[in-house]
Motif scaffolding. Sequence first.
Motif, PDB file in Angstrom:
ATOM      1  N   GLY A 103       0.828  -1.213   0.000  1.00 42.64           N
ATOM      2  CA  GLY A 103       0.000   0.000   0.000  1.00 42.64           C
ATOM      3  C   GLY A 103       0.851   1.246   0.000  1.00 42.64           C
ATOM      4  N   VAL A 104       1.698   1.375  -1.017  1.00 44.97           N
ATOM      5  CA  VAL A 104       2.548   2.559  -1.178  1.00 44.97           C
ATOM      6  C   VAL A 104       2.434   3.024  -2.633  1.00 44.97           C
ATOM      7  N   ASP A 105       3.003   4.161  -2.910  1.00 38.58           N
ATOM      8  CA  ASP A 105       3.002   4.678  -4.278  1.00 38.58           C
ATOM      9  C   ASP A 105       4.456   4.827  -4.739  1.00 38.58           C
ATOM     10  N   SER A 106       4.907   3.910  -5.585  1.00 36.62           N
ATOM     11  CA  SER A 106       6.317   3.876  -5.995  1.00 36.62           C
ATOM     12  C   SER A 106       6.741   5.097  -6.814  1.00 36.62           C
ATOM     13  N   ARG A 107       5.769   5.925  -7.220  1.00 39.39           N
ATOM     14  CA  ARG A 107       6.124   7.139  -7.979  1.00 39.39           C
ATOM     15  C   ARG A 107       6.766   8.181  -7.065  1.00 39.39           C
ATOM     16  N   HIS A 108       6.554   8.038  -5.751  1.00 40.71           N
ATOM     17  CA  HIS A 108       7.130   8.987  -4.794  1.00 40.71           C
ATOM     18  C   HIS A 108       8.417   8.431  -4.209  1.00 40.71           C
ATOM     19  N   ALA A 109       9.465   9.224  -4.214  1.00 44.83           N
ATOM     20  CA  ALA A 109      10.779   8.781  -3.731  1.00 44.83           C
ATOM     21  C   ALA A 109      10.736   8.337  -2.276  1.00 44.83           C
TER      22      ALA A 109
ATOM     23  N   GLN B 132       9.530   4.485  -1.703  1.00 45.64           N
ATOM     24  CA  GLN B 132      10.215   3.368  -2.350  1.00 45.64           C
ATOM     25  C   GLN B 132      10.504   2.268  -1.327  1.00 45.64           C
ATOM     26  N   VAL B 133      10.388   1.030  -1.753  1.00 46.19           N
ATOM     27  CA  VAL B 133      10.760  -0.100  -0.894  1.00 46.19           C
ATOM     28  C   VAL B 133      11.758  -0.945  -1.672  1.00 46.19           C
ATOM     29  N   ARG B 134      12.979  -0.999  -1.151  1.00 40.36           N
ATOM     30  CA  ARG B 134      14.022  -1.750  -1.851  1.00 40.36           C
ATOM     31  C   ARG B 134      15.087  -2.193  -0.865  1.00 40.36           C
ATOM     32  N   GLY B 135      15.610  -3.359  -1.061  1.00 42.98           N
ATOM     33  CA  GLY B 135      16.666  -3.849  -0.190  1.00 42.98           C
ATOM     34  C   GLY B 135      17.116  -5.225  -0.638  1.00 42.98           C
ATOM     35  N   ALA B 136      17.876  -5.875   0.218  1.00 41.89           N
ATOM     36  CA  ALA B 136      18.370  -7.210  -0.110  1.00 41.89           C
ATOM     37  C   ALA B 136      18.510  -8.011   1.171  1.00 41.89           C
ATOM     38  N   ILE B 137      18.380  -9.317   1.047  1.00 44.49           N
ATOM     39  CA  ILE B 137      18.481 -10.193   2.217  1.00 44.49           C
ATOM     40  C   ILE B 137      19.047 -11.547   1.783  1.00 44.49           C
ATOM     41  N   VAL B 138      19.858 -12.140   2.658  1.00 38.22           N
ATOM     42  CA  VAL B 138      20.346 -13.496   2.401  1.00 38.22           C
ATOM     43  C   VAL B 138      19.300 -14.461   2.952  1.00 38.22           C
ATOM     44  N   LEU B 139      18.673 -15.233   2.095  1.00 38.78           N
ATOM     45  CA  LEU B 139      17.650 -16.184   2.536  1.00 38.78           C
ATOM     46  C   LEU B 139      18.308 -17.318   3.322  1.00 38.78           C
TER      47      LEU B 139
ATOM     48  N   LYS C 190       9.409  -0.694   5.646  1.00 36.85           N
ATOM     49  CA  LYS C 190       8.212   0.145   5.446  1.00 36.85           C
ATOM     50  C   LYS C 190       8.566   1.625   5.525  1.00 36.85           C
ATOM     51  N   PRO C 191       8.247   2.386   4.483  1.00 38.68           N
ATOM     52  CA  PRO C 191       8.579   3.824   4.500  1.00 38.68           C
ATOM     53  C   PRO C 191       7.714   4.569   5.524  1.00 38.68           C
ATOM     54  N   ALA C 192       8.284   5.585   6.140  1.00 34.58           N
ATOM     55  CA  ALA C 192       7.538   6.401   7.115  1.00 34.58           C
ATOM     56  C   ALA C 192       6.336   7.073   6.457  1.00 34.58           C
ATOM     57  N   ALA C 193       6.450   7.331   5.146  1.00 36.28           N
ATOM     58  CA  ALA C 193       5.373   8.033   4.427  1.00 36.28           C
ATOM     59  C   ALA C 193       4.205   7.113   4.045  1.00 36.28           C
ATOM     60  N   ALA C 194       4.364   5.803   4.243  1.00 35.92           N
ATOM     61  CA  ALA C 194       3.295   4.858   3.882  1.00 35.92           C
ATOM     62  C   ALA C 194       2.128   4.987   4.853  1.00 35.92           C
ATOM     63  N   LYS C 195       0.937   5.112   4.302  1.00 30.25           N
ATOM     64  CA  LYS C 195      -0.272   5.261   5.132  1.00 30.25           C
ATOM     65  C   LYS C 195      -1.219   4.086   4.859  1.00 30.25           C
ATOM     66  N   GLY C 196      -2.003   3.767   5.889  1.00 33.17           N
ATOM     67  CA  GLY C 196      -3.000   2.699   5.722  1.00 33.17           C
ATOM     68  C   GLY C 196      -2.360   1.319   5.740  1.00 33.17           C
ATOM     69  N   GLN C 197      -3.074   0.345   5.192  1.00 32.75           N
ATOM     70  CA  GLN C 197      -2.582  -1.039   5.191  1.00 32.75           C
ATOM     71  C   GLN C 197      -1.332  -1.156   4.324  1.00 32.75           C
ATOM     72  N   TYR C 198      -0.272  -1.681   4.903  1.00 30.08           N
ATOM     73  CA  TYR C 198       1.020  -1.764   4.194  1.00 30.08           C
ATOM     74  C   TYR C 198       1.056  -2.953   3.227  1.00 30.08           C
ATOM     75  N   ILE C 199       0.804  -4.153   3.746  1.00 32.97           N
ATOM     76  CA  ILE C 199       0.778  -5.323   2.858  1.00 32.97           C
ATOM     77  C   ILE C 199      -0.658  -5.564   2.412  1.00 32.97           C
ATOM     78  N   LYS C 200      -0.926  -5.269   1.142  1.00 33.92           N
ATOM     79  CA  LYS C 200      -2.282  -5.390   0.588  1.00 33.92           C
ATOM     80  C   LYS C 200      -2.619  -6.837   0.257  1.00 33.92           C
ATOM     81  N   SER C 201      -1.648  -7.543  -0.339  1.00 32.53           N
ATOM     82  CA  SER C 201      -1.884  -8.950  -0.682  1.00 32.53           C
ATOM     83  C   SER C 201      -0.557  -9.663  -0.838  1.00 32.53           C
ATOM     84  N   CYS C 202      -0.600 -10.979  -0.693  1.00 33.65           N
ATOM     85  CA  CYS C 202       0.608 -11.790  -0.808  1.00 33.65           C
ATOM     86  C   CYS C 202       0.229 -13.109  -1.480  1.00 33.65           C
TER      87      CYS C 202
END
Length: 230
Positions: free
Chosen positions: A48-54, A57-64, A200-212
């Motif tokens: 529940g974010v808008d990737s058009r806004h800097a 953005q949600v991006r990163g990396a993780i060792v599974l 999760k970006p501080a600017a994200a409002k409302g439900q963060y994970i919409k679906s999985c």
Amino acid sequence: MFRGKKYKDSAKQIDRGTLYDPKEGLELVCKTASAKFDETVELHVKLGVDSRHADQQVRGAIVLPNGTGKTARVLVFAKGDKADAAREAGADFVGDMDMVEKIQKENWFDFDVVVASPDMMGVVGRLGKLLGPKGLMPSPKAGTVTPDVAKAVKEVKAGKVEYRLDKTNIIHCPIGKVSFGADKLYENYSALIGAIIKAKPAAAKGQYIKSCVAAATMGPGVKMNANKQI
């Protein structure tokens, strides 16, 4: 879209109206995978974010914890001692301008991940239009622009995955192979979802994970309740 008999038979085992417990959902993904090869299991997470806004953005990396089941081919842009260290760490290809020319002139893309030392980014920047659209451009956020290229190579080889939003605000990321079984897939799933929640970006409002949704390469998707506490 045409769907084969195997797919239709598999889809009948999944209730599309049900939001499955993640562990149960991954068991279903394994059970309904019917291809003759070891299918990759991928997670598709709509945020529940808008990737058009800097600032959203949600991006990163993780060792599974259990890797991806695939050994990534790593290209490293480095010179001198760093280049030697990258080779020792298991990099498949190491170079500088010679690699830039190979990609530009031969349209060569026999690699899955690009790692670069910071002093090489001026050189790598020339490949922005070629690497960018393929999602191969190294970045500090993903840990692929780093002074310690050897460590980055080892992490990629150990099963490090990068996650990022696409234009529709969905993250698509592999979490292993069907042959892993539900328990190992669940461990990888938990690590990835945990990382996405932390990012999760501080600017994200409302439900963060919409679906999985989890799905094997050739199998139907299984909706899962990712908001259930891990």
